[in-house]
Write an enzyme that holds these catalytic residues in place. Structure first.
Site, PDB file in Angstrom:
ATOM      1  N   LYS A 262       0.847  -1.197   0.000  1.00  0.00           N
ATOM      2  CA  LYS A 262       0.000   0.000   0.000  1.00  0.00           C
ATOM      3  C   LYS A 262       0.874   1.236   0.000  1.00  0.00           C
ATOM      4  O   LYS A 262       1.842   1.320   0.755  1.00  0.00           O
ATOM      5  CB  LYS A 262      -0.870  -0.002   1.265  1.00  0.00           C
TER       6      LYS A 262
ATOM      7  N   LYS B 100       5.261   2.393  -3.083  1.00  0.00           N
ATOM      8  CA  LYS B 100       5.264   3.791  -3.516  1.00  0.00           C
ATOM      9  C   LYS B 100       5.415   3.797  -5.029  1.00  0.00           C
ATOM     10  O   LYS B 100       6.096   2.938  -5.606  1.00  0.00           O
ATOM     11  CB  LYS B 100       6.425   4.573  -2.885  1.00  0.00           C
TER      12      LYS B 100
ATOM     13  N   SER C 216      -6.807   5.419   4.520  1.00  0.00           N
ATOM     14  CA  SER C 216      -6.765   4.592   3.314  1.00  0.00           C
ATOM     15  C   SER C 216      -7.156   3.154   3.630  1.00  0.00           C
ATOM     16  O   SER C 216      -7.881   2.506   2.868  1.00  0.00           O
ATOM     17  CB  SER C 216      -5.365   4.619   2.697  1.00  0.00           C
TER      18      SER C 216
ATOM     19  N   LYS D  50       5.564   2.131   8.549  1.00  0.00           N
ATOM     20  CA  LYS D  50       4.369   2.835   9.039  1.00  0.00           C
ATOM     21  C   LYS D  50       3.195   1.867   9.157  1.00  0.00           C
ATOM     22  O   LYS D  50       2.463   1.875  10.162  1.00  0.00           O
ATOM     23  CB  LYS D  50       4.031   3.990   8.102  1.00  0.00           C
TER      24      LYS D  50
END
Length: 423
Positions: free
Chosen positions: A79, A115, A357, A103
Site C-alpha cells: 500500500k 510507492k 486509506s 508505518k
C-alpha cells in the site's frame, strides 16, 4: 550533462536511503534478528519501471517514465501513494516504500509498503494530458496492482480526480476487482467521507493522547505551531477549538509570538495561500527564536532540520510534535527523551492518511458505506492503539518514540517473514 542540482539531489536521496537502512539495522539488532533479515528488508521485493507514451495537446508524443516499487509482501498486499513530480526517482521511491512498510507495521495494518510515481511536472500539463498520464500509468503497471496485490493512493500532486481516472482505467481491464483497488477516491466512487484532513486529525489525536500522558490540560495549555500552511493551520485551529492558547506561529519569512495568545481567527482570515502571516506584523521573530519560547506543546509542521544537536537544549516545551519529515535529528530526539520531553516522531504523526486509506479499502471490500462519524471513529481507534503501543515500547526500553516506532514497524515485517518460513 548532469547538473549540479541533480548531483546534489541524487546525493540527498542516497543519504536518505542510507539513514533508513541504518535505523532498520539498529532496530533488527535490538530485536535480536540476524543479518539475513536486513538483507531481505533493505531492498524492495519488486520494482517496476515503465514508459508511458502520451499524445500531447500540440500533437507531439511525449514519453513519461513511471515506477511502482513494492517493498514487502510478507504481511499482505502492499500500500502506498503515487507521486507526479519532477524529482521522482527509483532510489527515492525505494526509501519511501520502505518507510510505508514501517508505518503500516507500527499501525498494525495488514499491508506492506509501496510507492509509485511518474516523472513529470503536472502543473505544466493540461487536464486532458494529466488524465492521459494517469490512465497510461495504470495501463503500464496493471499486472502488479489490485485490491489483493497493491493498492495505490494519492500523494504529491495527485488527488481524488486522478484516483478516479485511475480507477476507471483499471475497471476496464479488471471490472470484478475495481472495488478497493485504489483509495483516496471521490466519495461518489466509494471514497471515505472522513478522509479530508485525515493527516491533521491524526496529529491532533496524537497531541491529545500525549497531553494526557504528560498531565497537560488542553483547556489551559499553550502551543507554538511552526508552519501555518494547510496542515499547520488545521492543527492550530483544532487545538484552539479544544481550548489551547496559540502563542506562536511561523511562516517561511519568520514568526510571531504573544504570550497572551494570538488572534487566530484574524490570522487565518488574513494569511495568503502560502500561509504567510508575518508580513502583517511590524515586529517578528526568526523561526528559530520562536522555538526557544516557552509553551506546553510545540508542533513542527514546516520543513526539515529544525531541531538538531545542541539546538534541542534550548527547547522549552513538555511535548514536541514532529509533523514535518526530518524536522528533528536523531540525537535531538534522544536528548529530549532523556530530559523528559515527550517527542512524537513524524513516522507516527503522519499516519492519519494511511489509516484512512485502510478504512476506505476495508469499506470497499465489504461493500459498505460508513458515515463520516463512523469512519473517523475507526481511524481514531487505530491511531490511539498505535500511540499506546509505541509509548509502551519507548517507556519499557527507555528509548525515544522514534526508535520505538521503528522497532514496532520492523518487528511486524520481520516476524511475518519469519513465520511464513522465508527466513
Amino acid at each position: 550533462m548532469v547538473s549540479v542540482f541533480q548531483q546534489d539531489f541524487t546525493k540527498k536521496q542516497a543519504c536518505f536511503l542510507a539513514s533508513v537502512h541504518e535505523m532498520i539495522q539498529e532496530a533488527l539488532a535490538e530485536l535480536g534478528y540476524s543479518e539475513e533479515v536486513f538483507e531481505l528488508l533493505k531492498e524492495p521485493q519488486r520494482t517496476l519501471t515503465v514508459r508511458i507514451p502520451v499524445k500531447m495537446d500540440n500533437g507531439q508524443v511525449r514519453v513519461f517514465t513511471g515506477y511502482r516499487v513494492q517493498h514487502s509482501f510478507s504481511v499482505g498486499p502492499t500500500k502506498g501513494g503515487v507521486l507526479f513530480h519532477t524529482e521522482v526517482s527509483e532510489p527515492l521511491l525505494h526509501g519511501l516504500s520502505l518507510m510505508n512498510s514501517l508505518k503500516n507495521g507500527l499501525l498494525n495494518l495488514p499491508f506492506g509498503g509501496a510507492k509509485g510515481g511518474v516523472l513529470c511536472e503536472p502543473r505544466e500539463l493540461s487536464a486532458r494530458e494529466l488524465e492521459l498520464v494517469s490512465r497510461g500509468y495504470i495501463q503500464a503497471i496493471r499486472s502488479v496492482i489490485g485490491p489483493y496485490l497493491d493498492i495505490p493512493a494519492p500523494d504529491i500532486f495527485t488527488n481524488s480526480q486522478v484516483m478516479a481516472w485511475m480507477m476507471d482505467e483499471y475497471s476496464k481491464m479488471c471490472p470484478d476487482q475495481s472495488a478497493g483497488f485504489i483509495t483516496g477516491k471521490p466519495i461518489v466512487l466509494g471514497g471515505l467521507k472522513s478522509r479530508e484532513h485525515a493527516s491533521g486529525r491524526g496529529i491532533v489525536l496524537f497531541i491529545s493522547e500525549a497531553a494526557r500522558k504528560k498531565g497537560i490540560n488542553l483547556s489551559h495549555a499553550t502551543a507554538i505551531i511552526q508552519g501555518f500552511g494547510e496542515l499547520g493551520g488545521y492543527v492550530a485551529q483544532s487545538l484552539a477549538d479544544s481550548g489551547v492558547t496559540i502563542t506562536g506561529l511561523s511562516d517561511a519569512y519568520g514568526a510571531v509570538y504573544d504570550s497572551d495568545g494570538l488572534d487566530l481567527t484574524h490570522l487565518i482570515a488574513c494569511r495568503d495561500s502560502f500561509g504567510t502571516i508575518t508580513k502583517l506584523h511590524e515586529h517578528s521573530l526568526t523561526s528559530q527564536q520562536l522555538l526557544e519560547k516557552p509553551c506546553d506543546i510545540m508542533v513542527l509542521a514546516a520543513v526539515a532540520n529544525q531541531i538538531t544537536g545542541r539546538a534541542s537544549q534550548t527547547i522549552n516545551s513538555s511535548l514536541v510534535v514532529e509533523a514535518a519529515e526530518d524536522a528533528v535529528s536523531d540525537d535531538a530526539a534522544e536528548w529530549m527523551t532523556q530530559n523528559d520531553i515527550l517527542f512524537l516522531p513524524e513516522i507516527l504523526t503522519s499516519s492519519g492518511d494511511m489509516t484512512a486509506s485502510y478504512i476506505e479499502w476495508a469499506q470497499n471490500r465489504q461493500g459498505l458505506i460508513w458515515s463520516k462519524q463512523e469512519g473517523e471513529m475507526r481511524v481514531r481507534q487505530i491511531l490511539a492503539d498505535a500511540f499506546e503501543r509505541i509509548h509502551h515500547i519507548a517507556k519499557e526500553r527507555s528509548i525515544s518514540m522514534r526508535s520505538a516506532a521503528y522497532l514496532a514497524g520492523v518487528y511486524k515485517i520481520a516476524e511475518s517473514a519469519r513465520t511464513r518460513g522465508w527466513l
